[in-house]
Design an enzyme around this catalytic site. Structure first.
Site, mmCIF file in Angstrom:
data_model
loop_
_atom_site.group_PDB
_atom_site.id
_atom_site.type_symbol
_atom_site.label_atom_id
_atom_site.label_comp_id
_atom_site.label_asym_id
_atom_site.label_seq_id
_atom_site.Cartn_x
_atom_site.Cartn_y
_atom_site.Cartn_z
ATOM 1 N N ASN A 62 0.827 -1.197 0.000
ATOM 2 C CA ASN A 62 0.000 0.000 0.000
ATOM 3 C C ASN A 62 0.867 1.254 0.000
ATOM 4 O O ASN A 62 1.933 1.293 0.615
ATOM 5 C CB ASN A 62 -0.995 -0.002 1.166
ATOM 6 C CG ASN A 62 -0.363 -0.104 2.529
ATOM 7 O OD1 ASN A 62 0.605 -0.827 2.737
ATOM 8 N ND2 ASN A 62 -0.928 0.606 3.493
ATOM 9 N N CYS A 73 -4.077 0.806 -2.671
ATOM 10 C CA CYS A 73 -3.937 -0.441 -1.924
ATOM 11 C C CYS A 73 -2.869 -1.338 -2.552
ATOM 12 O O CYS A 73 -2.582 -1.253 -3.743
ATOM 13 C CB CYS A 73 -5.265 -1.197 -1.916
ATOM 14 S SG CYS A 73 -6.638 -0.315 -1.168
ATOM 15 N N GLU A 75 -2.945 -4.494 -3.323
ATOM 16 C CA GLU A 75 -3.431 -5.364 -4.383
ATOM 17 C C GLU A 75 -3.452 -4.645 -5.724
ATOM 18 O O GLU A 75 -3.013 -5.183 -6.736
ATOM 19 C CB GLU A 75 -4.843 -5.876 -4.057
ATOM 20 C CG GLU A 75 -4.915 -6.717 -2.806
ATOM 21 C CD GLU A 75 -5.259 -5.928 -1.546
ATOM 22 O OE1 GLU A 75 -5.942 -6.480 -0.684
ATOM 23 O OE2 GLU A 75 -4.827 -4.756 -1.436
#
Length: 162
Positions: A62, A73, A75
């Site tokens: 992040n 984030c 991901e």
């Protein structure tokens, strides 16, 4: 009116030691990704590792910004890196973990809705589900297949891509 029910199947492991070596390695790489987290505001570090079909593993963490909506984030950092540097290569699996010194994280954290939507887009593009591992440091691991397990009413509109 009909009342319908949605259920999901997932696997729960007490610790990394119960996982297959490839899954354990992916979780440890997600833990390694925590080191590059830039989280001076929340102090909540998130790391992810994504294994591609070509054998590469991409890490993400992040990245916060003082203007909160401008951060990203872990991901999505990793997924957008894959989109930019490995277009067309399928994602096999990904692991996500988190750490903070502010409190004890006692169960795996899951991805936010925005990240799930981006993950769903990758599944749609590759026409193949992604296996996801949510790993609690020194604790439980949840393993599931397919983003629709987490976001059952995912926004997909095939007519927009024509």
């Amino acid at each position: 009116m009909n009342t319908l029910n949605i259920s999901i199947n997932y696997e729960a492991y007490k610790s990394l030691s119960e996982l297959h070596e490839s899954d354990r390695s992916l979780c440890l790489q997600a833990e390694e990704a925590l080191k590059s987290s830039y989280s001076p505001y929340s102090h909540f570090k998130v790391g992810t590792a994504i294994r591609l079909a070509n054998g590469n593993t991409i890490l993400g963490s992040n990245q916060e910004n003082v203007a909160y909506p401008s951060g990203l984030c872990a991901e999505r950092v990793a997924l957008f890196t894959i989109g930019a540097t490995f277009p067309g290569i399928d994602i096999e699996s990904m692991a996500v973990t988190a750490h903070t010194n502010n409190f004890n994280i006692s169960q795996p954290i899951t991805s936010c809705g925005a990240c799930l939507q981006v993950m769903a887009e990758f599944e749609q593009r590759q026409k193949k589900e992604i296996e996801v591992l949510f790993y609690c440091l020194n604790g439980q691991v949840l393993k599931l297949k397919g983003i629709k397990s987490l976001l059952p009413f995912v926004f997909i509109e095939d007519r927009l891509s024509d």
